[in-house]
Every structure is written in C-alpha cells, then in structure tokens.
Design a protein around this motif. Structure first.
Motif, PDB file in Angstrom:
ATOM      1  N   ALA A 181      -5.378  -3.930   1.280  1.00 25.78           N
ATOM      2  CA  ALA A 181      -6.829  -2.772   0.514  1.00 25.78           C
ATOM      3  C   ALA A 181      -6.034  -2.217  -0.345  1.00 25.78           C
ATOM      4  CB  ALA A 181      -6.438  -2.031   1.832  1.00 25.78           C
ATOM      5  N   LEU A 182      -4.855  -2.668  -1.062  1.00 25.88           N
ATOM      6  CA  LEU A 182      -4.659  -2.112  -2.580  1.00 25.88           C
ATOM      7  C   LEU A 182      -4.949  -3.468  -3.094  1.00 25.88           C
ATOM      8  CD1 LEU A 182      -1.251  -1.121  -1.587  1.00 25.88           C
ATOM      9  CD2 LEU A 182      -2.773   0.125  -2.810  1.00 25.88           C
ATOM     10  N   ASP A 183      -4.925  -4.872  -3.179  1.00 23.76           N
ATOM     11  CA  ASP A 183      -5.518  -5.391  -4.382  1.00 23.76           C
ATOM     12  C   ASP A 183      -6.850  -5.028  -4.438  1.00 23.76           C
ATOM     13  OD1 ASP A 183      -2.741  -7.032  -3.974  1.00 23.76           O
ATOM     14  OD2 ASP A 183      -3.919  -8.280  -2.474  1.00 23.76           O
ATOM     15  N   MET A 184      -7.965  -4.604  -3.013  1.00 20.67           N
ATOM     16  CA  MET A 184      -9.180  -4.246  -4.013  1.00 20.67           C
ATOM     17  C   MET A 184      -9.127  -3.289  -4.411  1.00 20.67           C
ATOM     18  SD  MET A 184     -10.826  -6.987  -1.729  1.00 20.67           S
ATOM     19  CE  MET A 184     -12.613  -5.596  -2.089  1.00 20.67           C
ATOM     20  N   ALA A 185      -7.638  -2.606  -3.989  1.00 20.36           N
ATOM     21  CA  ALA A 185      -7.916  -1.117  -5.513  1.00 20.36           C
ATOM     22  C   ALA A 185      -7.945  -2.052  -6.227  1.00 20.36           C
ATOM     23  CB  ALA A 185      -7.087  -0.178  -5.095  1.00 20.36           C
ATOM     24  N   LEU A 186      -6.935  -2.558  -6.946  1.00 23.84           N
ATOM     25  CA  LEU A 186      -6.990  -3.044  -8.084  1.00 23.84           C
ATOM     26  C   LEU A 186      -7.741  -3.776  -8.619  1.00 23.84           C
ATOM     27  CD1 LEU A 186      -3.015  -3.946  -7.635  1.00 23.84           C
ATOM     28  CD2 LEU A 186      -4.103  -1.979  -9.441  1.00 23.84           C
ATOM     29  N   ALA A 187      -8.996  -4.412  -8.165  1.00 24.36           N
ATOM     30  CA  ALA A 187      -9.947  -5.632  -8.079  1.00 24.36           C
ATOM     31  C   ALA A 187     -10.849  -4.557  -8.992  1.00 24.36           C
ATOM     32  CB  ALA A 187      -9.977  -6.779  -7.536  1.00 24.36           C
ATOM     33  N   ALA A 188     -11.006  -3.012  -8.550  1.00 26.72           N
ATOM     34  CA  ALA A 188     -12.012  -2.412  -8.390  1.00 26.72           C
ATOM     35  C   ALA A 188     -11.486  -1.665 -10.057  1.00 26.72           C
ATOM     36  CB  ALA A 188     -11.732  -1.288  -7.619  1.00 26.72           C
ATOM     37  N   ASN A 189     -10.346  -1.732  -9.968  1.00 34.00           N
ATOM     38  CA  ASN A 189      -9.691  -0.763 -11.326  1.00 34.00           C
ATOM     39  C   ASN A 189      -8.267  -1.380 -11.746  1.00 34.00           C
ATOM     40  OD1 ASN A 189      -8.877   0.537 -13.635  1.00 34.00           O
ATOM     41  ND2 ASN A 189      -8.743   2.737 -12.117  1.00 34.00           N
ATOM     42  N   PRO A 190      -7.924  -2.832 -12.642  1.00 32.13           N
ATOM     43  CA  PRO A 190      -6.532  -3.560 -12.631  1.00 32.13           C
ATOM     44  C   PRO A 190      -5.630  -1.865 -13.493  1.00 32.13           C
ATOM     45  CG  PRO A 190      -8.778  -4.211 -13.566  1.00 32.13           C
ATOM     46  CD  PRO A 190      -9.171  -3.155 -13.213  1.00 32.13           C
ATOM     47  N   ALA A 191      -6.303  -0.565 -14.180  1.00 34.63           N
ATOM     48  CA  ALA A 191      -5.615   0.154 -14.431  1.00 34.63           C
ATOM     49  C   ALA A 191      -4.787   1.035 -13.825  1.00 34.63           C
ATOM     50  CB  ALA A 191      -5.657   0.547 -15.305  1.00 34.63           C
ATOM     51  N   TYR A 192      -5.874   1.342 -12.034  1.00 32.11           N
ATOM     52  CA  TYR A 192      -4.802   1.946 -11.483  1.00 32.11           C
ATOM     53  C   TYR A 192      -3.330   2.193 -11.398  1.00 32.11           C
ATOM     54  CZ  TYR A 192      -6.008   4.527  -7.323  1.00 32.11           C
ATOM     55  OH  TYR A 192      -5.881   5.673  -5.822  1.00 32.11           O
ATOM     56  N   ALA A 193      -3.223   2.952 -11.993  1.00 35.37           N
ATOM     57  CA  ALA A 193      -1.023   2.936 -11.456  1.00 35.37           C
ATOM     58  C   ALA A 193      -0.603   3.122 -10.496  1.00 35.37           C
ATOM     59  CB  ALA A 193      -0.019   4.412 -12.806  1.00 35.37           C
ATOM     60  N   THR A 194      -1.793   3.784  -9.754  1.00 36.54           N
ATOM     61  CA  THR A 194      -0.807   4.312  -7.864  1.00 36.54           C
ATOM     62  C   THR A 194      -0.814   3.714  -6.905  1.00 36.54           C
ATOM     63  OG1 THR A 194      -1.771   6.859  -7.860  1.00 36.54           O
ATOM     64  CG2 THR A 194      -1.588   6.162  -6.238  1.00 36.54           C
ATOM     65  N   ALA A 195      -2.007   1.966  -7.045  1.00 38.16           N
ATOM     66  CA  ALA A 195      -2.366   1.160  -6.198  1.00 38.16           C
ATOM     67  C   ALA A 195      -1.596   0.491  -6.865  1.00 38.16           C
ATOM     68  CB  ALA A 195      -3.702   0.846  -6.062  1.00 38.16           C
ATOM     69  N   GLN A 196      -0.951   0.329  -7.586  1.00 39.93           N
ATOM     70  CA  GLN A 196       0.230  -0.774  -8.433  1.00 39.93           C
ATOM     71  C   GLN A 196       1.639  -0.508  -7.831  1.00 39.93           C
ATOM     72  OE1 GLN A 196      -0.804  -3.923 -10.253  1.00 39.93           O
ATOM     73  NE2 GLN A 196       0.935  -4.250  -9.356  1.00 39.93           N
ATOM     74  N   ALA A 197       1.983   0.805  -8.177  1.00 45.44           N
ATOM     75  CA  ALA A 197       3.236   1.233  -6.830  1.00 45.44           C
ATOM     76  C   ALA A 197       3.061   0.944  -5.675  1.00 45.44           C
ATOM     77  CB  ALA A 197       3.308   2.197  -7.710  1.00 45.44           C
ATOM     78  N   ASN A 198       2.041   1.393  -5.247  1.00 42.29           N
ATOM     79  CA  ASN A 198       1.973   0.878  -3.788  1.00 42.29           C
ATOM     80  C   ASN A 198       2.239  -0.005  -3.498  1.00 42.29           C
ATOM     81  OD1 ASN A 198       1.564   3.587  -3.131  1.00 42.29           O
ATOM     82  ND2 ASN A 198      -0.279   3.961  -3.434  1.00 42.29           N
ATOM     83  N   LEU A 199       1.574  -1.222  -4.352  1.00 47.38           N
ATOM     84  CA  LEU A 199       1.814  -2.672  -3.451  1.00 47.38           C
ATOM     85  C   LEU A 199       3.192  -3.273  -3.772  1.00 47.38           C
ATOM     86  CD1 LEU A 199       0.142  -5.322  -3.193  1.00 47.38           C
ATOM     87  CD2 LEU A 199      -0.187  -5.355  -5.629  1.00 47.38           C
ATOM     88  N   GLY A 200       3.475  -3.009  -5.242  1.00 47.03           N
ATOM     89  CA  GLY A 200       5.190  -2.694  -4.970  1.00 47.03           C
ATOM     90  C   GLY A 200       5.818  -2.773  -3.788  1.00 47.03           C
ATOM     91  N   GLU A 201       5.479  -1.036  -3.143  1.00 45.96           N
ATOM     92  CA  GLU A 201       6.003  -0.415  -2.135  1.00 45.96           C
ATOM     93  C   GLU A 201       4.984  -2.041  -1.060  1.00 45.96           C
ATOM     94  OE1 GLU A 201       8.335   2.144  -1.303  1.00 45.96           O
ATOM     95  OE2 GLU A 201       8.137   1.998  -3.242  1.00 45.96           O
ATOM     96  N   VAL A 202       4.204  -2.719  -0.554  1.00 45.01           N
ATOM     97  CA  VAL A 202       3.704  -2.795   0.293  1.00 45.01           C
ATOM     98  C   VAL A 202       4.503  -4.356   0.371  1.00 45.01           C
ATOM     99  CG1 VAL A 202       1.786  -3.852   1.220  1.00 45.01           C
ATOM    100  CG2 VAL A 202       1.858  -1.817   0.254  1.00 45.01           C
ATOM    101  N   GLN A 203       4.432  -4.817  -0.613  1.00 43.21           N
ATOM    102  CA  GLN A 203       5.434  -6.028  -0.709  1.00 43.21           C
ATOM    103  C   GLN A 203       6.567  -5.824  -0.351  1.00 43.21           C
ATOM    104  OE1 GLN A 203       3.863  -6.989  -5.149  1.00 43.21           O
ATOM    105  NE2 GLN A 203       2.554  -8.492  -4.524  1.00 43.21           N
ATOM    106  N   LEU A 204       8.058  -5.189  -0.680  1.00 47.29           N
ATOM    107  CA  LEU A 204       9.476  -4.921  -0.315  1.00 47.29           C
ATOM    108  C   LEU A 204       8.942  -4.586   1.198  1.00 47.29           C
ATOM    109  CD1 LEU A 204      10.893  -2.094  -2.832  1.00 47.29           C
ATOM    110  CD2 LEU A 204      11.732  -5.049  -2.710  1.00 47.29           C
ATOM    111  N   MET A 205       8.089  -3.635   1.666  1.00 47.88           N
ATOM    112  CA  MET A 205       8.230  -4.072   3.442  1.00 47.88           C
ATOM    113  C   MET A 205       7.291  -5.435   3.838  1.00 47.88           C
ATOM    114  SD  MET A 205       5.902  -0.351   3.807  1.00 47.88           S
ATOM    115  CE  MET A 205       5.651   0.728   2.424  1.00 47.88           C
ATOM    116  N   LEU A 206       7.207  -5.956   3.615  1.00 49.87           N
ATOM    117  CA  LEU A 206       6.885  -7.295   3.882  1.00 49.87           C
ATOM    118  C   LEU A 206       8.143  -8.446   4.217  1.00 49.87           C
ATOM    119  CD1 LEU A 206       3.065  -7.922   2.569  1.00 49.87           C
ATOM    120  CD2 LEU A 206       3.648  -7.896   4.597  1.00 49.87           C
ATOM    121  N   ALA A 207       8.614  -8.587   2.597  1.00 53.92           N
ATOM    122  CA  ALA A 207      10.077  -8.597   2.411  1.00 53.92           C
ATOM    123  C   ALA A 207      10.395  -8.727   3.171  1.00 53.92           C
ATOM    124  CB  ALA A 207       9.752  -8.734   1.276  1.00 53.92           C
ATOM    125  N   ARG A 208      10.986  -7.453   3.526  1.00 52.59           N
ATOM    126  CA  ARG A 208      12.572  -7.112   4.084  1.00 52.59           C
ATOM    127  C   ARG A 208      11.805  -7.492   5.756  1.00 52.59           C
ATOM    128  NH1 ARG A 208      12.460  -0.775   5.455  1.00 52.59           N
ATOM    129  NH2 ARG A 208      10.692  -0.641   6.388  1.00 52.59           N
TER     130      ARG A 208
END
Length: 235
Positions: A181-208
């Motif tokens: 879903a966050l990938d889609m948010a950033l596809a819609a707006n690559p400058a969407y900072a909130t989604a970019q930060a949230n994606l980092g959080e999710v990637q860390l969760m997946l890594a953990r």
C-alpha cells in the motif's frame, strides 16, 4: 503468515504508522472535477433562515437532522448561515482532532444520508476519508480498511488513502500488504514524506520479523539483529 511469525510478533510491540489527517493538498492539486463535491450553499427563503443548506432530501434525513446534530456537537455553530461541503468536513475534521470520534461519526453518517438523497454526481471524497479516520479512531479497523480500500479503487491517484490503509494493515500485523500500500502511495506521489517514512518503518518491521524467524531456525547472530531492529523501531 506462519504460526511462528505470529508468536514472534506477539512478543514484540508493533509500532503504529503515521496516518494522514486530510486530503486537502492532493485534492487541490488533483484533476478538479473528480474531487469537487457539490457546494450546496444557498438558503431557501421558505426556511426562514433555519436551514443549514438547501437540499431536497426528506426533512428528518436531510438538512434538518444534520443541522440539529451539528448544533448539538458544536453549539457555537450558526445554522442560519449556510455551510459549504468543505466547511462541513472541516468541522468534522476538527471534531476528530479533538477526540470527539463518536460524535464525528454520527455527523458523517447523517451527512452521508443527506448526500444520498441528492442527485449529486460523484462522491464527497473528503467525507469518505474522514469516515475512515472516525472508524479507525473508534477501533473499528475492519470497517476503516473497507473504506480506504474503496477509496483506493475510486481514487487510486490519491496517496493518502493508501497511506492510511497501510497504517490499518500494520495494526493487524499484515506487513506485506502495508508495504504494498505504501508503494502505491509513493507511486501516486513520490514526494509524499509521510509515506516514505512509514515505508521505512514497515521495512524495519519486516526485517525484524525475518531475523526472528531466522533465529528460530538457528541462524547465528539473527537474534541480535532482531533486537537491533526492534530497538530502532522503539526510538
């Protein structure tokens, strides 16, 4: 998701993502007609100044019911002055910001019923978004997800519903869906900072999560890496 993964997730806190509060920036820059609800703002002289706004819906299900509800939850409102659609949604947003979630939901439902009685093209997209926010705030996450999913189908170019959908998925531990879903948010707006930060959080969760599973399988150093990812998420 395996039972092992569910156990691992239950043992560690899953941080919440940052949801977006409104659609104003995207609506203002989007293709106007799709995002412009009808601005029913003119008083009917026959109403003697008591109407919130003019519409042809049945009295109890239309403007009278909505006006009474808005008066009850926002006593300072002057319902002799007509409100536009954007003004109504602004007031609902303020109620949600104040934690008056059940009251906001009642206004949203009354407003939705009022709009359903009008021959209006399209949807009030801001109202839909606020409906999702209200349901989420009340812990009705499955219903909030359904609202956001509908919005991503109707308005895939709006990044905020994708972001908030991801936030709901994370609450359910559905991390892969949140990432998508966050990938889609950033596809819609690559400058969407909130989604970019949230994606980092999710990637860390997946890594953990991956390190936790690897540790269960006996991989050396995986448990320490899982703890490191968890400590970063806790900051």
């Amino acid at each position: 998701m395996t039972g092992l993964t569910n156990t691992a997730l239950a043992q560690t806190r899953t941080p919440a993502l940052v949801p977006n509060a409104d659609l104003n920036s995207s609506i203002q820059t989007g293709p106007g007609p799709a995002f412009t609800p009808t601005e029913t703002a003119k008083l009917d002289p026959a109403d003697n100044g008591q109407a919130l706004f003019k519409d042809d819906a049945p009295p109890e299900g239309g403007w009278k019911g909505l006006a009474r509800l808005l008066e009850a939850v926002t006593p300072a409102i002057d319902t002799s002055i007509p409100l536009t659609s954007s003004q109504i949604t602004d007031r609902i947003s303020q109620m949600l910001d104040q934690g008056r979630n059940q009251e906001a939901l009642e206004v949203i439902e009354k407003r939705s019923a009022q709009l359903a009685g009008q021959n209006t093209l399209g949807n009030d997209v801001q109202l839909l978004f606020l409906h999702g926010r209200a349901l989420s705030a009340l812990g009705r996450h499955a219903e909030a997800i359904a609202i956001y999913q509908d919005m991503t189908t109707l308005y895939p170019e709006l990044p905020e519903p994708w972001n908030n959908l991801a936030a709901e998925y994370v609450k359910q531990g559905r991390l892969e869906l949140a990432r998508d879903a966050l990938d889609m948010a950033l596809a819609a707006n690559p400058a969407y900072a909130t989604a970019q930060a949230n994606l980092g959080e999710v990637q860390l969760m997946l890594a953990r999560q991956s390190f936790q599973e690897a540790a269960q399988m006996g991989a050396r150093g995986a448990e320490a890496r899982a703890r490191k990812a968890g400590s970063i998420l806790a900051q």
